[in-house]
Design an enzyme around this catalytic site. Structure first.
Site, PDB file in Angstrom:
ATOM      1  N   LYS A   1      63.347  52.061 -14.871  1.00  0.00           N
ATOM      2  CA  LYS A   1      63.931  53.176 -14.126  1.00  0.00           C
ATOM      3  C   LYS A   1      65.106  53.717 -14.934  1.00  0.00           C
ATOM      4  CE  LYS A   1      65.610  54.186  -9.398  1.00  0.00           C
ATOM      5  NZ  LYS A   1      65.895  53.576  -8.071  1.00  0.00           N
TER       6      LYS A   1
ATOM      7  N   SER B   1      63.505  55.915  -4.270  1.00  0.00           N
ATOM      8  CA  SER B   1      63.845  56.711  -5.435  1.00  0.00           C
ATOM      9  C   SER B   1      63.180  56.261  -6.733  1.00  0.00           C
ATOM     10  CB  SER B   1      65.359  56.691  -5.631  1.00  0.00           C
ATOM     11  OG  SER B   1      65.799  55.382  -5.941  1.00  0.00           O
TER      12      SER B   1
ATOM     13  N   SER C   1      64.370  51.633  -2.155  1.00  0.00           N
ATOM     14  CA  SER C   1      63.842  52.384  -3.300  1.00  0.00           C
ATOM     15  C   SER C   1      62.855  51.651  -4.193  1.00  0.00           C
ATOM     16  CB  SER C   1      64.988  52.899  -4.158  1.00  0.00           C
ATOM     17  OG  SER C   1      65.487  54.078  -3.588  1.00  0.00           O
TER      18      SER C   1
HETATM   19  N1  GLN Z   1      66.113  56.413   0.234  1.00  0.00           N
HETATM   20  C1  GLN Z   1      67.368  55.751   0.388  1.00  0.00           C
HETATM   21  C2  GLN Z   1      68.479  56.708   0.005  1.00  0.00           C
HETATM   22  O1  GLN Z   1      68.193  57.819  -0.240  1.00  0.00           O
HETATM   23  C3  GLN Z   1      67.413  54.519  -0.451  1.00  0.00           C
HETATM   24  C4  GLN Z   1      67.598  54.813  -1.873  1.00  0.00           C
HETATM   25  C5  GLN Z   1      67.643  53.577  -2.734  1.00  0.00           C
HETATM   26  O2  GLN Z   1      67.270  52.487  -2.320  1.00  0.00           O
HETATM   27  N2  GLN Z   1      68.157  53.748  -3.925  1.00  0.00           N
HETATM   28  O3  GLN Z   1      69.607  56.367  -0.067  1.00  0.00           O
END
Ligand code: GLN
Length: 493
Positions: free
Chosen positions: A91, A166, A190
């Protein structure tokens, strides 16, 4: 070059995808070269990456050089390590020495970190080959990868749909066969949500299990790095390599972790699997149906299903959207045009800060910074941030009580299968609800993972989420392996 080098396939792998396990075994034995395997993955990337956009950067030449070095070790009679020749996609919020690290944001334009994240160092030391940096929602804020400054990633199962987020690029890369494994980060879901939507295994370890050194911070008290893989054994293999204490991360757990590969040799006979009776509603029928089958599968495998309550679970989302933005507003204050990336030249320093931040951050990141700054501001601190911390405590306490009766808990990973692009784009709240089942675990600091468990609407993947108490990875992986075996049987029927 690709087709001439058949390597043994793993019978436990329903999709017939070549696993990290098999790759490492074959490369270590000298029956296949790491070089040929890199070419195979690069060919897969050439064929489908233009359509899917899983990567921000493909490191073809570097990957070839790293593979050649692995092959040279084998030729010299040395062992490159447990991930010999295994391609891994990172990532793009993990620092790679001398290689662009963007967080899919314009604000880091041109930035090349002067060091490798600990996970990268450990992967390479184990013989892995880094094949590229994957797309994400900007600074890991989002659930669809639509918030990337470089355009979205598409779901390999249906390119008209999101891969989740994400870590959407990392999930898609593994699902599309671009790399054997990948790493993502999970602050509120994410890793687990995109894993579910792309039909791969995704693990969020216990907070402190994997070093965060070199992971660009979003919400430091919640962020954890973890693997995406096609099999449970591969995830265990990867975590055995990247996990463990790191003096460079002060929140890293200062003790060695037991081997998860060893743990999955044990079945689930007698394991207590909890059903959360007061779980927030909202999962689609197809997801609920598959979850019931997952409970059945674990029962058939010898586990005991027990009812538990986690009343504060449903407050997770609200607490998270105060705590995570609060930490983000502080962490992202460092991007001011002075030290990293983008700078918009302006008449004075203050004007430069704001012009840079205005141009460099996307809409969702700005929203989070504003939410967080508000939650922390004088006069509101106790009402918002302080209260959210109390709720966080309640959630952890409720989980602790539930784990007196259950060894693991089973829930959906995502309330729905992959959704079409743009369907939640103008509604932040609808997007935030994607993580309703994943967020409480992060707040408690506990581990969780998503395991593919068949398909729902439109034949799209559904993930079963297994949760465990802090350092409960061994039992979590045992349950995951049991679900995987059940799926293999179901598919064989
Ligand atoms: N979707 C969640 C957010 O937008 C979690 C994101 C993540 O785990 N980095 O914060």
């Amino acid at each position: 070059m690709m087709a001439d080098d058949p390597i043994p396939t793993n019978d436990a792998d329903p999709a017939g995808t070549t696993t990290a396990f098999d790759v490492a075994a074959a490369v270590r034995a000298g029956t296949v070269t790491a070089a040929s395997l890199v070419e195979r993955d690069l060919a897969a990337i050439a064929a489908r990456e233009p359509e899917l956009h899983a990567f921000n950067l493909v490191l073809a030449d570097r990957a070839r050089a790293e593979a050649a070095a692995v092959d040279a070790l084998v030729a010299a009679g040395n062992d490159p390590g447990p991930l010999a020749g295994v391609t891994v996609a990172l990532k793009d919020n993990m620092c790679t020495h001398g290689v662009l690290t963007t967080c899919s944001s314009k604000i880091l334009e041109g930035w090349k970190p002067p060091y490798d994240a600990t996970v990268v160092t450990r992967l390479r030391a184990a013989g892995a080959v880094v094949i590229g940096k994957t797309n994400l929602d900007e600074f890991a804020m989002g659930s669809s990868t639509e918030n990337s400054a470089f355009g979205p990633t598409r779901n390999p199962h249906d390119p008209s749909r999101v891969p989740g987020g994400s870590s959407g690029g990392s999930a898609a890369a593994v699902a599309a066969g671009f790399s054997r494994v990948s790493l993502g980060s999970d602050t509120g879901g994410s890793i687990r949500q995109p894993a579910a939507l792309c039909g791969v295994v995704g693990v969020k370890p216990t907070y402190g299990y994997v070093s965060r050194y070199g992971l660009v911070a979003f919400a430091s008290s919640l962020d954890q790095i973890g693997p995406f893989t096609t099999t449970v054994a591969d995830a265990a293999l990867l975590l055995d390599v990247i996990g463990g204490h790191d003096p460079m991360d002060s929140t890293s757990i200062p003790q060695a972790q037991p081997s998860l590969l060893r743990a999955i040799e044990q079945d689930v006979e007698g394991l207590r699997v909890g059903r959360i009776t007061d779980l927030p509603a909202g999962a689609d029928d197809d997801v609920v149906e598959r979850l019931e089958l997952a409970f059945d599968a674990l029962r058939d495998a010898g586990a005991k299903i027990v009812d538990v309550r986690v009343p504060a679970f449903s407050f997770g989302l609200t607490a998270y959207y105060l705590i995570a933005p609060a930490e983000a507003s502080s962490n992202l204050a460092r991007y001011d045009g002075v030290r990293y990336g983008l700078r918009i030249e302006s008449p004075d320093t203050n004007a430069m800060y704001s012009a840079t931040r205005e141009a460099g951050f996307g809409e969702e990141v700005k929203r989070r910074i504003m939410l967080g700054t508000y939650a922390l501001s004088a006069g509101y601190y106790d009402a918002y941030y302080g209260k959210a911390l109390k709720v966080r405590r309640l959630i952890a306490d409720d989980f602790d009580r539930a784990y007196q009766d259950a060894d693991v808990l089973l829930t959906p990973a995502s309330p729905s299968v992959a959704f079409p692009f743009g369907s939640k784009g103008d509604n932040p709240l609808a997007m935030y609800l994607c993580d309703v089942y994943t967020i409480p675990t992060n707040l408690a600091g506990h581990p969780g993972m998503s395991v593919p468990f068949g398909t729902g609407a439109d034949g799209l993947p559904v993930g079963a989420q297994i949760l465990a108490p802090a350092l409960g990875e061994p039992q979590m992986f045992r349950a995951a392996a049991a679900l995987e075996r059940a799926m293999t049987k179901e598919l064989a029927r």
